[in-house]
Design a protein around this motif. Structure first.
Motif, PDB file in Angstrom:
ATOM      1  N   ALA A 198     -25.855 -39.270  18.814  1.00 48.81           N
ATOM      2  CA  ALA A 198     -25.462 -39.718  20.151  1.00 48.81           C
ATOM      3  C   ALA A 198     -24.214 -38.964  20.608  1.00 48.81           C
ATOM      4  O   ALA A 198     -23.288 -38.743  19.832  1.00 48.81           O
ATOM      5  CB  ALA A 198     -25.199 -41.220  20.158  1.00 48.81           C
ATOM      6  N   HIS A 199     -24.217 -38.580  21.890  1.00 50.09           N
ATOM      7  CA  HIS A 199     -23.110 -37.810  22.468  1.00 50.09           C
ATOM      8  C   HIS A 199     -22.308 -38.666  23.429  1.00 50.09           C
ATOM      9  O   HIS A 199     -22.836 -39.579  24.065  1.00 50.09           O
ATOM     10  CB  HIS A 199     -23.655 -36.577  23.200  1.00 50.09           C
ATOM     11  N   SER A 200     -21.014 -38.353  23.552  1.00 54.56           N
ATOM     12  CA  SER A 200     -20.096 -39.083  24.420  1.00 54.56           C
ATOM     13  C   SER A 200     -19.228 -38.109  25.193  1.00 54.56           C
ATOM     14  O   SER A 200     -19.036 -36.965  24.787  1.00 54.56           O
ATOM     15  CB  SER A 200     -19.171 -39.992  23.596  1.00 54.56           C
ATOM     16  N   CYS A 201     -18.688 -38.597  26.317  1.00 55.08           N
ATOM     17  CA  CYS A 201     -17.629 -37.888  27.030  1.00 55.08           C
ATOM     18  C   CYS A 201     -16.685 -38.949  27.584  1.00 55.08           C
ATOM     19  O   CYS A 201     -17.072 -39.749  28.444  1.00 55.08           O
ATOM     20  CB  CYS A 201     -18.192 -37.030  28.156  1.00 55.08           C
ATOM     21  N   MET A 202     -15.495 -38.993  27.049  1.00 51.54           N
ATOM     22  CA  MET A 202     -14.495 -40.005  27.437  1.00 51.54           C
ATOM     23  C   MET A 202     -13.202 -39.280  27.806  1.00 51.54           C
ATOM     24  O   MET A 202     -12.671 -38.505  27.002  1.00 51.54           O
ATOM     25  CB  MET A 202     -14.246 -40.975  26.283  1.00 51.54           C
ATOM     26  N   GLY A 203     -12.728 -39.516  29.035  1.00 54.12           N
ATOM     27  CA  GLY A 203     -11.496 -38.877  29.466  1.00 54.12           C
ATOM     28  C   GLY A 203     -11.566 -37.365  29.449  1.00 54.12           C
ATOM     29  O   GLY A 203     -10.566 -36.690  29.177  1.00 54.12           O
ATOM     30  N   GLY A 204     -12.753 -36.814  29.715  1.00 53.92           N
ATOM     31  CA  GLY A 204     -12.923 -35.361  29.737  1.00 53.92           C
ATOM     32  C   GLY A 204     -13.102 -34.736  28.372  1.00 53.92           C
ATOM     33  O   GLY A 204     -13.251 -33.510  28.272  1.00 53.92           O
ATOM     34  N   LYS A 205     -13.114 -35.535  27.297  1.00 56.80           N
ATOM     35  CA  LYS A 205     -13.293 -35.022  25.936  1.00 56.80           C
ATOM     36  C   LYS A 205     -14.687 -35.392  25.420  1.00 56.80           C
ATOM     37  O   LYS A 205     -15.082 -36.558  25.480  1.00 56.80           O
ATOM     38  CB  LYS A 205     -12.238 -35.604  24.986  1.00 56.80           C
ATOM     39  N   ARG A 206     -15.400 -34.413  24.913  1.00 61.22           N
ATOM     40  CA  ARG A 206     -16.745 -34.655  24.399  1.00 61.22           C
ATOM     41  C   ARG A 206     -16.731 -34.768  22.881  1.00 61.22           C
ATOM     42  O   ARG A 206     -15.978 -34.067  22.196  1.00 61.22           O
ATOM     43  CB  ARG A 206     -17.680 -33.507  24.809  1.00 61.22           C
ATOM     44  N   PHE A 207     -17.596 -35.654  22.360  1.00 61.89           N
ATOM     45  CA  PHE A 207     -17.768 -35.782  20.916  1.00 61.89           C
ATOM     46  C   PHE A 207     -19.154 -36.349  20.636  1.00 61.89           C
ATOM     47  O   PHE A 207     -19.824 -36.860  21.541  1.00 61.89           O
ATOM     48  CB  PHE A 207     -16.671 -36.654  20.288  1.00 61.89           C
ATOM     49  N   TYR A 208     -19.592 -36.217  19.375  1.00 61.29           N
ATOM     50  CA  TYR A 208     -20.925 -36.695  19.009  1.00 61.29           C
ATOM     51  C   TYR A 208     -20.924 -37.134  17.552  1.00 61.29           C
ATOM     52  O   TYR A 208     -20.073 -36.718  16.751  1.00 61.29           O
ATOM     53  CB  TYR A 208     -21.978 -35.600  19.228  1.00 61.29           C
ATOM     54  N   TYR A 209     -21.896 -37.970  17.228  1.00 63.65           N
ATOM     55  CA  TYR A 209     -22.099 -38.381  15.838  1.00 63.65           C
ATOM     56  C   TYR A 209     -23.063 -37.403  15.162  1.00 63.65           C
ATOM     57  O   TYR A 209     -24.046 -36.972  15.782  1.00 63.65           O
ATOM     58  CB  TYR A 209     -22.714 -39.780  15.770  1.00 63.65           C
ATOM     59  N   PRO A 210     -22.828 -37.058  13.904  1.00 62.51           N
ATOM     60  CA  PRO A 210     -23.788 -36.219  13.188  1.00 62.51           C
ATOM     61  C   PRO A 210     -25.173 -36.886  13.141  1.00 62.51           C
ATOM     62  O   PRO A 210     -25.281 -38.116  13.138  1.00 62.51           O
ATOM     63  CB  PRO A 210     -23.195 -36.109  11.772  1.00 62.51           C
ATOM     64  N   ALA A 211     -26.207 -36.065  13.125  1.00 65.21           N
ATOM     65  CA  ALA A 211     -27.589 -36.559  13.087  1.00 65.21           C
ATOM     66  C   ALA A 211     -27.941 -36.959  11.655  1.00 65.21           C
ATOM     67  O   ALA A 211     -28.697 -36.273  10.955  1.00 65.21           O
ATOM     68  CB  ALA A 211     -28.546 -35.491  13.610  1.00 65.21           C
ATOM     69  N   ASP A 212     -27.377 -38.077  11.211  1.00 68.54           N
ATOM     70  CA  ASP A 212     -27.534 -38.521   9.832  1.00 68.54           C
ATOM     71  C   ASP A 212     -27.456 -40.049   9.802  1.00 68.54           C
ATOM     72  O   ASP A 212     -26.363 -40.628   9.773  1.00 68.54           O
ATOM     73  CB  ASP A 212     -26.431 -37.895   8.964  1.00 68.54           C
ATOM     74  N   THR A 213     -28.607 -40.701   9.800  1.00 66.63           N
ATOM     75  CA  THR A 213     -28.636 -42.165   9.857  1.00 66.63           C
ATOM     76  C   THR A 213     -28.043 -42.784   8.603  1.00 66.63           C
ATOM     77  O   THR A 213     -27.311 -43.779   8.673  1.00 66.63           O
ATOM     78  CB  THR A 213     -30.081 -42.660  10.067  1.00 66.63           C
ATOM     79  N   ALA A 214     -28.342 -42.204   7.447  1.00 60.26           N
ATOM     80  CA  ALA A 214     -27.814 -42.766   6.200  1.00 60.26           C
ATOM     81  C   ALA A 214     -26.287 -42.763   6.209  1.00 60.26           C
ATOM     82  O   ALA A 214     -25.641 -43.756   5.851  1.00 60.26           O
ATOM     83  CB  ALA A 214     -28.346 -41.977   5.006  1.00 60.26           C
ATOM     84  N   ALA A 215     -25.701 -41.654   6.656  1.00 55.12           N
ATOM     85  CA  ALA A 215     -24.243 -41.567   6.718  1.00 55.12           C
ATOM     86  C   ALA A 215     -23.693 -42.556   7.749  1.00 55.12           C
ATOM     87  O   ALA A 215     -22.648 -43.176   7.526  1.00 55.12           O
ATOM     88  CB  ALA A 215     -23.822 -40.144   7.069  1.00 55.12           C
ATOM     89  N   PHE A 216     -24.406 -42.735   8.865  1.00 51.06           N
ATOM     90  CA  PHE A 216     -23.963 -43.682   9.894  1.00 51.06           C
ATOM     91  C   PHE A 216     -23.967 -45.109   9.346  1.00 51.06           C
ATOM     92  O   PHE A 216     -23.019 -45.874   9.558  1.00 51.06           O
ATOM     93  CB  PHE A 216     -24.872 -43.564  11.119  1.00 51.06           C
ATOM     94  N   LEU A 217     -25.014 -45.454   8.616  1.00 49.99           N
ATOM     95  CA  LEU A 217     -25.109 -46.799   8.042  1.00 49.99           C
ATOM     96  C   LEU A 217     -23.990 -47.060   7.040  1.00 49.99           C
ATOM     97  O   LEU A 217     -23.475 -48.181   6.942  1.00 49.99           O
ATOM     98  CB  LEU A 217     -26.471 -46.977   7.359  1.00 49.99           C
ATOM     99  N   GLN A 218     -23.613 -46.028   6.316  1.00 49.29           N
ATOM    100  CA  GLN A 218     -22.593 -46.177   5.275  1.00 49.29           C
ATOM    101  C   GLN A 218     -21.171 -45.985   5.800  1.00 49.29           C
ATOM    102  O   GLN A 218     -20.220 -45.922   5.020  1.00 49.29           O
ATOM    103  CB  GLN A 218     -22.867 -45.175   4.146  1.00 49.29           C
ATOM    104  N   ASP A 219     -21.027 -45.880   7.128  1.00 47.98           N
ATOM    105  CA  ASP A 219     -19.714 -45.653   7.747  1.00 47.98           C
ATOM    106  C   ASP A 219     -19.089 -44.372   7.220  1.00 47.98           C
ATOM    107  O   ASP A 219     -17.898 -44.310   6.910  1.00 47.98           O
ATOM    108  CB  ASP A 219     -18.788 -46.845   7.505  1.00 47.98           C
ATOM    109  N   ASN A 220     -19.941 -43.356   7.129  1.00 47.81           N
ATOM    110  CA  ASN A 220     -19.494 -42.076   6.574  1.00 47.81           C
ATOM    111  C   ASN A 220     -19.858 -40.940   7.519  1.00 47.81           C
ATOM    112  O   ASN A 220     -20.231 -39.860   7.088  1.00 47.81           O
ATOM    113  CB  ASN A 220     -20.151 -41.865   5.199  1.00 47.81           C
ATOM    114  N   ALA A 221     -19.782 -41.221   8.832  1.00 47.61           N
ATOM    115  CA  ALA A 221     -20.174 -40.214   9.818  1.00 47.61           C
ATOM    116  C   ALA A 221     -19.249 -40.305  11.021  1.00 47.61           C
ATOM    117  O   ALA A 221     -19.617 -40.811  12.077  1.00 47.61           O
ATOM    118  CB  ALA A 221     -21.627 -40.437  10.252  1.00 47.61           C
TER     119      ALA A 221
END
Length: 360
Positions: free
Chosen positions: A258-281
């Protein structure tokens, strides 16, 4: 300034042959652990008070694999403002009247069905798991569940495509009560099944352009006003969430890829569900959103780019060379320009990339 919240649900029954979105096929539901991980991230970005977004969008994957209870947990945690647009993407074969009632009770007020075609043979070619009959039933069930804001997707320029196939699909969606239609040209993505093994009978580029212009004409004739390259709506039913993207507003995207843009700054989460579930992304920073992005996104919209607004926001003005190119686009029917607003016509939207290459 409006704030949009996007929640990525990367689970689906099966991978469509044209799809290169990040998703996990072979699923029949969404684990509670994944919902918990989304809630964790939501709390991380809004630790002291609810986020209060103006729009919430459940995208996927197949978000309708969520249970109404799971959707309710996420909406309550986000605490959208009064009158917020809350959209759930749904595949026709995954919903029942009971689940649609549940989504409405949970706070969803806009449903978006992936129809693509009214022909079952074409749906099988695309790898879609639903039938035209199931699509009709889903629209009817949504209306009975109280949905008034209903969107349907049509895919154009499919293998062995004809205007008659478009007409049949538009009829299915319009009769289903759709107030919004997204009509996309099929794009063969390298990382999709079609990218690895392209289907036979694909239209040429010129034929695809003709199908697009035919779709624009027919949709307008049926009361769906084009407001963006691929999006058409009855008056007042434009998709508010996506307009935040195209107007370079703030949006927060949670979930793997998932991609974001907040206050003119862009960021995204790595495409890794396992890492996301483990709070490691942790989100990865991806630069800023500036004048070039604004120009590109505004020219997707039929309302076009306001030159005074462009200058006020970014201090940018078109050079004499750019203005001469714009006048040439107007002369050839690709754009309209009144000195303050530059807007592409449907013919110009087809070749938008070439126009942007010159302007940038």
């Amino acid at each position: 300034m409006s704030l949009g919240l996007y929640l990525h649900i990367p689970y689906c029954f099966s991978k469509c042959r044209y799809c290169d979105f990040y998703s996990h096929p072979g699923e029949r539901g969404v684990p509670d652990a994944y919902v918990d991980a989304l809630l964790r991230e939501l709390a991380r970005f809004a630790p002291d008070a609810p986020l209060r977004p103006d729009t919430v969008y459940f995208g996927g994957g197949t978000p309708s694999l969520l249970s109404p209870a799971q959707v309710g947990r996420l909406i309550r945690a986000a605490c959208p403002v009064s009158g917020a647009e809350v959209t759930l993407e749904a595949n026709p074969e995954t919903v029942t009247e009971e689940s649609l009632w549940g989504f409405r009770e949970a706070g969803v007020n806009r449903i978006s069905f992936g129809v693509q075609s009214a022909r079952d043979t074409q749906l099988r070619t695309l790898g879609r798991p639903h039938t035209a009959r199931q699509a009709r039933a889903a629209f009817a069930a949504a209306r009975r569940a109280g949905f008034e804001n209903i969107s349907g997707d049509i895919m154009l320029a499919l293998p062995h495509y004809t205007q008659a196939e478009f007409d049949e699909t538009l009829e299915l969606i319009e009769e289903g009560g759709a107030t919004h239609i997204s009509a996309y040209l099929l794009k063969i993505e390298p990382d999709s099944a079609f990218g690895r093994t392209p289907p036979e009978g694909l239209p040429t580029g010129d034929e695809a352009a003709d199908f697009y212009l035919y779709a624009v004409e027919q949709l307008e004739h049926h009361g769906y006003r084009q407001y963006e390259i691929s999006n058409f709506a009855k008056p007042g039913y434009e998709g508010r969430h996506n307009l935040i993207y195209w107007d370079c507003g703030d949006y927060l995207g949670l979930g793997p890829a998932a991609h974001s843009c907040m206050g003119g700054k862009r960021f995204y989460y790595p495409a890794d569900t396992a890492a996301f579930l483990q709070d490691n992304a942790a989100p990865v920073m991806d630069g800023g959103c500036g004048a070039e992005d604004y120009l590109i996104l505004q020219l997707r919209l039929r309302k076009g780019l306001s030159l005074p607004q462009y200058k006020a926001l970014y201090g940018k003005e078109f050079s004499p060379v750019q203005l001469a190119f714009i006048r040439n686009c107007v002369k050839n029917g690709y754009a309209a320009f009144d000195g303050t607003t530059l807007a592409l016509t449907p013919a110009g939207l087809i070749v938008q990339n070439s126009i942007l290459a010159e302007l940038l």
